[in-house]
Design an enzyme around this catalytic site. Structure first.
Site, PDB file in Angstrom:
ATOM      1  N   GLU A 140     -10.580 -45.646 -31.680  1.00 15.89           N
ATOM      2  CA  GLU A 140     -10.166 -45.039 -30.310  1.00 15.89           C
ATOM      3  C   GLU A 140      -8.821 -45.444 -29.891  1.00 15.89           C
ATOM      4  O   GLU A 140      -8.127 -46.523 -30.292  1.00 15.89           O
ATOM      5  CB  GLU A 140     -11.160 -45.886 -29.282  1.00 15.89           C
ATOM      6  CG  GLU A 140     -10.921 -45.544 -27.839  1.00 15.89           C
ATOM      7  CD  GLU A 140     -11.600 -46.528 -27.017  1.00 15.89           C
ATOM      8  OE1 GLU A 140     -12.602 -47.027 -27.343  1.00 15.89           O
ATOM      9  OE2 GLU A 140     -11.400 -46.407 -25.692  1.00 15.89           O
ATOM     10  N   ARG A 174       3.320 -35.082 -17.593  1.00 11.89           N
ATOM     11  CA  ARG A 174       2.518 -35.985 -16.809  1.00 11.89           C
ATOM     12  C   ARG A 174       2.966 -37.280 -16.547  1.00 11.89           C
ATOM     13  O   ARG A 174       3.036 -38.026 -17.669  1.00 11.89           O
ATOM     14  CB  ARG A 174       1.060 -35.631 -17.544  1.00 11.89           C
ATOM     15  CG  ARG A 174      -0.069 -36.611 -16.854  1.00 11.89           C
ATOM     16  CD  ARG A 174      -1.106 -36.520 -18.031  1.00 11.89           C
ATOM     17  NE  ARG A 174      -2.157 -37.411 -17.332  1.00 11.89           N
ATOM     18  CZ  ARG A 174      -3.228 -37.830 -18.083  1.00 11.89           C
ATOM     19  NH1 ARG A 174      -3.348 -37.540 -19.358  1.00 11.89           N
ATOM     20  NH2 ARG A 174      -4.145 -38.555 -17.370  1.00 11.89           N
ATOM     21  N   ASN A 232      -6.220 -33.647 -19.901  1.00 13.53           N
ATOM     22  CA  ASN A 232      -4.801 -33.687 -19.199  1.00 13.53           C
ATOM     23  C   ASN A 232      -3.887 -34.185 -20.403  1.00 13.53           C
ATOM     24  O   ASN A 232      -2.673 -34.212 -20.048  1.00 13.53           O
ATOM     25  CB  ASN A 232      -4.905 -34.698 -18.311  1.00 13.53           C
ATOM     26  CG  ASN A 232      -5.968 -34.282 -17.020  1.00 13.53           C
ATOM     27  OD1 ASN A 232      -5.464 -32.642 -16.543  1.00 13.53           O
ATOM     28  ND2 ASN A 232      -6.736 -34.905 -16.598  1.00 13.53           N
ATOM     29  N   ASN A 291      -8.658 -39.884 -28.354  1.00 16.51           N
ATOM     30  CA  ASN A 291      -8.121 -40.229 -27.029  1.00 16.51           C
ATOM     31  C   ASN A 291      -8.885 -39.331 -26.185  1.00 16.51           C
ATOM     32  O   ASN A 291      -8.719 -38.319 -25.991  1.00 16.51           O
ATOM     33  CB  ASN A 291      -6.747 -40.109 -26.924  1.00 16.51           C
ATOM     34  CG  ASN A 291      -6.136 -40.583 -25.675  1.00 16.51           C
ATOM     35  OD1 ASN A 291      -6.928 -40.755 -24.705  1.00 16.51           O
ATOM     36  ND2 ASN A 291      -5.013 -40.484 -25.538  1.00 16.51           N
TER      37      ASN A 291
HETATM   38  C1  DQA Z   1      -5.393 -42.544 -21.396  1.00 12.49           C
HETATM   39  C2  DQA Z   1      -5.684 -43.434 -20.308  1.00 12.49           C
HETATM   40  C3  DQA Z   1      -6.725 -42.921 -19.672  1.00 12.49           C
HETATM   41  O1  DQA Z   1      -7.253 -43.613 -18.549  1.00 12.49           O
HETATM   42  C4  DQA Z   1      -6.564 -41.553 -18.828  1.00 12.49           C
HETATM   43  O2  DQA Z   1      -7.434 -41.161 -18.181  1.00 12.49           O
HETATM   44  C5  DQA Z   1      -5.840 -40.704 -19.904  1.00 12.49           C
HETATM   45  C6  DQA Z   1      -5.057 -41.218 -20.870  1.00 12.49           C
HETATM   46  C7  DQA Z   1      -4.135 -42.780 -22.397  1.00 12.49           C
HETATM   47  O3  DQA Z   1      -3.919 -42.374 -23.442  1.00 12.49           O
HETATM   48  O4  DQA Z   1      -3.450 -43.621 -21.925  1.00 12.49           O
HETATM   49  O5  DQA Z   1      -5.881 -39.508 -19.528  1.00 12.49           O
HETATM   50  O6  DQA Z   1      -6.556 -42.222 -22.384  1.00 12.49           O
END
Ligand code: DQA
Length: 149
Positions: free
Chosen positions: A101, A21, A14, A77
């Site tokens: 991370e 988004r 995503n 990420n």
């Molecule tokens: C994310 C935080 C996650 O919980 C979420 O599912 C994402 C984006 C962030 O970059 O803030 O897809 O990794």
């Protein structure tokens, strides 16, 4: 002449939708904007950066496996796989590379289920909550982790 160190910057599911988004949470920057910022920041540190995104857990695992022995570090990420994927954790541990991370949002201000990260057990550190700047800060951190002793 010494070779330019190369790192892998991985983005999970995503994150290709950034810009559209949930902008109140993730902001208006697109993944292409983040890729550009990373390329500039990595170049300023004399590092090569390979920036990738996949919606597929297995593809991410494959890329992490390929990084072992070919890259100097991984910034990741993992999107929602952060909170679910033992397979990505195991791949990161097997890479024996420094891991940073990152998250755009501050996952600790959000729903309880986002407070747990499987990835963190493999990471030298975690940067979250600064939008696009989380990635730039992660590159700064990685540059310190991989600089020659
Ligand atoms: C994310 C935080 C996650 O919980 C979420 O599912 C994402 C984006 C962030 O970059 O803030 O897809 O990794």
């Amino acid at each position: 002449m010494t070779e330019t160190p190369s790192i892998l910057i991985l983005n999970g599911p995503n994150l290709n939708m950034l810009g559209l988004r949930e902008p109140a949470i993730y902001g208006r920057d697109t993944l292409a904007d983040i890729a550009d910022a990373c390329a500039r920041s990595a170049a300023a540190h004399g590092i090569g950066a390979d920036f990738r995104q996949s919606n597929n857990e297995g593809e991410l695992v494959g890329w992490i496996q390929e990084a072992r022995g070919t890259r100097r570090g991984i910034i990741i990420n993992a999107g929602a796989y952060t909170h679910t994927s033992i397979a990505i954790l195991d791949a990161l541990l097997a890479s024996e590379l420094p891991i940073v991370e990152v998250h755009l949002s501050n996952i600790f201000r959000r729903e309880e289920f986002r407070h747990t990260s499987y990835i963190s057990r493999a990471a030298s550190g975690v940067i979250c909550g600064f939008g696009l700047s989380s990635y730039v800060l992660a590159i700064d951190a990685m540059a310190r982790l991989i600089e020659p002793a």
